[in-house]
Design an enzyme around this catalytic site. Structure first.
Site, PDB file in Angstrom:
ATOM      1  N   HIS A 131       0.881  -1.090   0.382  1.00  0.00           N
ATOM      2  CA  HIS A 131       0.152  -0.501   0.008  1.00  0.00           C
ATOM      3  C   HIS A 131       0.902   1.285   0.474  1.00  0.00           C
ATOM      4  CE1 HIS A 131      -3.353  -2.753   2.328  1.00  0.00           C
ATOM      5  NE2 HIS A 131      -3.242  -2.818   1.021  1.00  0.00           N
ATOM      6  N   GLU A 152      -3.732  -3.215  -4.943  1.00  0.00           N
ATOM      7  CA  GLU A 152      -4.813  -3.194  -5.099  1.00  0.00           C
ATOM      8  C   GLU A 152      -5.274  -1.673  -4.767  1.00  0.00           C
ATOM      9  OE1 GLU A 152      -5.570  -3.099  -2.358  1.00  0.00           O
ATOM     10  OE2 GLU A 152      -4.079  -4.363  -0.197  1.00  0.00           O
TER      11      GLU A 152
END
Length: 338
Positions: free
Chosen positions: A253, A291
């Protein structure tokens, strides 16, 4: 941005400086103020060939490594260097720095050179941690992970940017205020949706500190913090049900908090450094995944420029996500680290 072709001085992690004095078909390597060796350039079969001369005692391996670093940083398009050597190079061959070739030559491959952890990887790494399988509380079977690193974990001078890029583990007391400021900025809030108070963010970071599958990192340019990263083991993460996660896949992230450190050239530097660190940390890691929100076209574009491919889209409870993946083989064969 500095152009690597003009590179004659290259800082090394620590306090050492690699200097190159260029003459007619001859280069003098110095580490600090100490001569390492002379490198002579020749041609054989129309291809450049390198020889070592006047090597400092016991420094053949260091001289070859230093020259390869300078050459690969200066010329990102070059994939290999051919050497003809009259000095013992057993250590260089055992490490993968050199590969024995035909006709007595030795070859240094860019894809192997950048997989050598020294000197970029700082402190302990998970590479030698033995494998034993365990079950998480959520019922997922995965390898027991090495204890988390602390302090600085990665450092490299980016010759194109002309700056140090480094990663260190997050320190809640030191970094809480800046993390809070970054998360509450409108730009970050739009995608992370993790705005809150200092205490809420302290709780958030403490939970991650207590979680063995996630490592929180601060990215720095010239030791100035500019970004926050979470590196997680995919097998234990919520992403695992959505693709065939390998035991040592890592996920990321990413959050750039400081406005002055935005832009494609900065992303190219820190994203390649982050991937490089994760691949070095454990040589069993075959893939790095992310993602981002599927509509975050800018971030997805930056990732694709660094070799990530868009595998598919899928639905998390809180967002429509794009599964982005970067393979180890592709990264080291095609990367332009410098």
């Amino acid at each position: 941005m500095n152009h690597p072709q003009g590179l004659h001085r290259l800082p090394l992690p620590g306090s050492e400086l690699l200097a190159i004095e260029v003459g007619n078909s001859r280069l003098c390597l110095l580490r600090g103020d100490q001569p390492l060796a002379q490198v002579v350039t020749e041609e054989e079969g129309g291809q450049p060939l390198f020889r070592l001369q006047e090597v400092a005692s016991g420094q053949a391996d260091g001289a070859i490594r230093a020259f390869c670093y300078w050459h690969f940083a200066r010329s990102p398009e070059h994939q290999r260097l051919a050497w003809r050597l009259e000095v013992p190079v057993d250590r260089a061959v055992r490490s993968g720095l050199l590969i024995p070739g035909s006709a007595g030559l030795f070859i240094a491959e860019r894809s192997l050179f950048w997989q050598l952890p020294d000197p970029w990887l700082r402190g302990a790494q998970g590479n030698g941690y033995p494998q034993t399988m365990v079950m998480s509380a959520n019922g997922r079977r995965h390898p027991l992970r090495a204890p988390k690193a602390r302090g600085e974990v990665y450092r490299r001078f980016d010759a194109r940017l002309g700056s140090w890029v480094s990663l260190r583990t997050l320190d809640i007391e030191l970094d809480l205020e800046r993390f809070n400021r970054w998360q509450n900025s409108p730009r970050v809030l739009e995608f992370w949706q993790e705005g809150g108070s200092l205490e809420q963010h302290r709780d958030y970071l403490q939970k991650l500190a207590d979680d063995p599958h996630t490592l929180t990192l601060i990215g720095c340019f010239d030791d100035e913090p500019f970004a926050y990263f979470e590196a997680y083991w995919a097998k234990e993460d919520r992403i695992a049900p959505f693709y065939a996660a390998d035991d040592y896949d890592r996920g990321i992230h990413m959050l750039v908090g400081e406005e002055k450190h935005r832009g494609p050239h900065k992303v190219a530097s820190w994203l390649s450094a982050l991937a490089h660190y994760l691949f070095l940390d454990d040589s069993r890691t075959r893939k790095v995944v992310a993602e981002p929100r599927a509509d975050n076209a800018r971030m997805i574009g930056h990732m694709q420029a660094q070799g990530f491919y868009r595998e598919k889209e899928f639905d998390f409870p809180h967002k429509r996500a794009a599964l982005m993946a970067l393979g180890r083989e592709w990264f080291f064969e095609r990367c332009e680290l410098c």
